[in-house]
Design a protein around this motif. Structure first.
Motif, short mmCIF file in Angstrom:
data_model
loop_
_atom_site.label_atom_id
_atom_site.label_comp_id
_atom_site.label_asym_id
_atom_site.label_seq_id
_atom_site.Cartn_x
_atom_site.Cartn_y
_atom_site.Cartn_z
N THR A 11 0.96 -1.17 0.02
CA THR A 11 0.04 0.00 0.10
C THR A 11 0.72 1.09 -0.10
O THR A 11 1.91 0.98 0.34
CB THR A 11 -0.77 0.04 1.14
N GLY A 12 0.33 2.25 -0.53
CA GLY A 12 0.91 3.80 -0.28
C GLY A 12 2.02 3.77 -1.41
O GLY A 12 2.10 3.08 -2.19
N GLU A 13 2.94 4.93 -1.36
CA GLU A 13 3.86 5.35 -2.37
C GLU A 13 5.19 5.46 -1.78
O GLU A 13 6.16 5.72 -2.50
CB GLU A 13 3.32 6.43 -3.12
N LYS A 14 5.22 5.65 -0.57
CA LYS A 14 6.63 6.11 0.21
C LYS A 14 7.65 5.20 -0.01
O LYS A 14 8.89 5.50 -0.46
CB LYS A 14 6.32 6.62 1.65
N THR A 15 7.44 3.93 0.12
CA THR A 15 8.47 3.03 0.01
C THR A 15 9.17 2.94 -1.65
O THR A 15 10.08 2.98 -1.69
CB THR A 15 7.97 1.72 0.45
N SER A 16 8.03 2.96 -2.43
CA SER A 16 8.56 2.80 -3.85
C SER A 16 9.18 4.07 -4.30
O SER A 16 10.10 4.08 -5.16
CB SER A 16 7.33 2.53 -4.81
N ILE A 17 8.75 5.16 -3.65
CA ILE A 17 9.42 6.41 -4.11
C ILE A 17 11.07 6.50 -3.46
O ILE A 17 11.99 6.94 -4.28
CB ILE A 17 8.69 7.91 -3.46
N GLY A 18 11.05 6.07 -2.29
CA GLY A 18 12.36 5.68 -1.55
C GLY A 18 13.33 5.16 -2.76
O GLY A 18 14.35 5.46 -2.74
N VAL A 19 12.90 4.02 -2.87
CA VAL A 19 13.55 3.04 -3.61
C VAL A 19 13.92 3.77 -5.29
O VAL A 19 14.98 3.61 -5.71
CB VAL A 19 12.82 1.78 -3.86
N TYR A 20 12.82 4.09 -5.63
CA TYR A 20 13.11 4.78 -7.20
C TYR A 20 14.08 5.93 -7.04
O TYR A 20 14.97 6.03 -7.86
CB TYR A 20 11.74 5.40 -7.38
N GLU A 21 13.95 6.82 -5.84
CA GLU A 21 15.13 7.78 -5.78
C GLU A 21 16.37 7.21 -5.80
O GLU A 21 17.48 7.82 -6.28
CB GLU A 21 14.92 8.75 -4.47
N VAL A 22 16.86 6.06 -5.28
CA VAL A 22 18.08 5.29 -5.19
C VAL A 22 18.43 4.95 -6.59
O VAL A 22 19.56 5.09 -7.13
CB VAL A 22 18.12 4.45 -4.29
N LEU A 23 17.45 4.48 -7.42
CA LEU A 23 17.63 3.72 -8.80
C LEU A 23 17.95 5.07 -9.46
O LEU A 23 18.90 5.13 -10.36
CB LEU A 23 16.41 3.11 -9.29
#
Length: 177
Positions: A11-23
């Motif tokens: 659920t949510g977006e914060k985890t995927s945003i954090g990972v995406y920023e590393v990518l």
């Protein structure tokens, strides 16, 4: 070189945003790297039952194969009950014990309280090490307060940590080669 980010939240977006920023930070360091985000909320990964991988559904097989095909992995998880998500742990349970031999892994954790900043060290890193991953020394812990109302990470300290993690992952992989 392929970098796979894995968002372990359903659920949510914060985890995927954090990972995406590393990518994206890794891509800025080395434009030749190939990046992909595997967001577990987009997959129906079956619970592990101890069967060979071929007995599971297509989503499970695809997610596991993406992990196996990557050179560098960035795992992200929110903190639930002082631990990583069950969805992420279940995905990792599908792997054989040497699955991450010669792979480099980094960790991005997000949570509502700074009391959980060691979850990466005591919950996720031991599992990754068991799978024979070379784990980055630096982890990134992002508090919910580090996101603005549009779920952007505006905290310059977190942005710097993300860049350092990306740089370390690339250096570790080059060192292993």
């Amino acid at each position: 070189m392929k970098i796979l980010g894995v968002s372990g939240s359903l659920t949510g977006e914060k985890t995927s945003i954090g990972v995406y920023e590393v990518l994206m930070a890794a891509k800025a360091e080395d434009p030749n790297v190939e990046t992909e985000l595997l967001d577990l909320k987009d997959y129906e990964v079956e619970f592990v039952k101890g069967f060979p991988l071929s007995y599971y559904n297509d989503d499970t097989i695809e997610a596991v194969n993406k992990l196996l095909d990557a050179d560098i992995l960035v795992f992200g998880s929110p903190i639930y009950q002082a631990s990583i998500t069950g969805a992420l742990k279940n995905l990792l349970d599908h792997l054989h014990r040497d699955a991450f031999q010669s792979k480099v892994c980094g960790i991005v954790i997000n949570g509502g309280s700074d009391k959980h900043f060691l979850v990466a060290e005591y919950q996720l890193k031991p599992v990754l090490s068991f799978l024979k991953a070379t784990c980055a020394v630096r982890n990134v812990f992002i508090l919910d307060d580090d996101f603005n109302e549009d779920n952007e990470i505006l905290n310059p300290d977190i942005q710097a940590r993300i860049r350092r993690l990306a740089r370390e992952l690339l250096q570790l992989k080059k060192g292993l080669e």
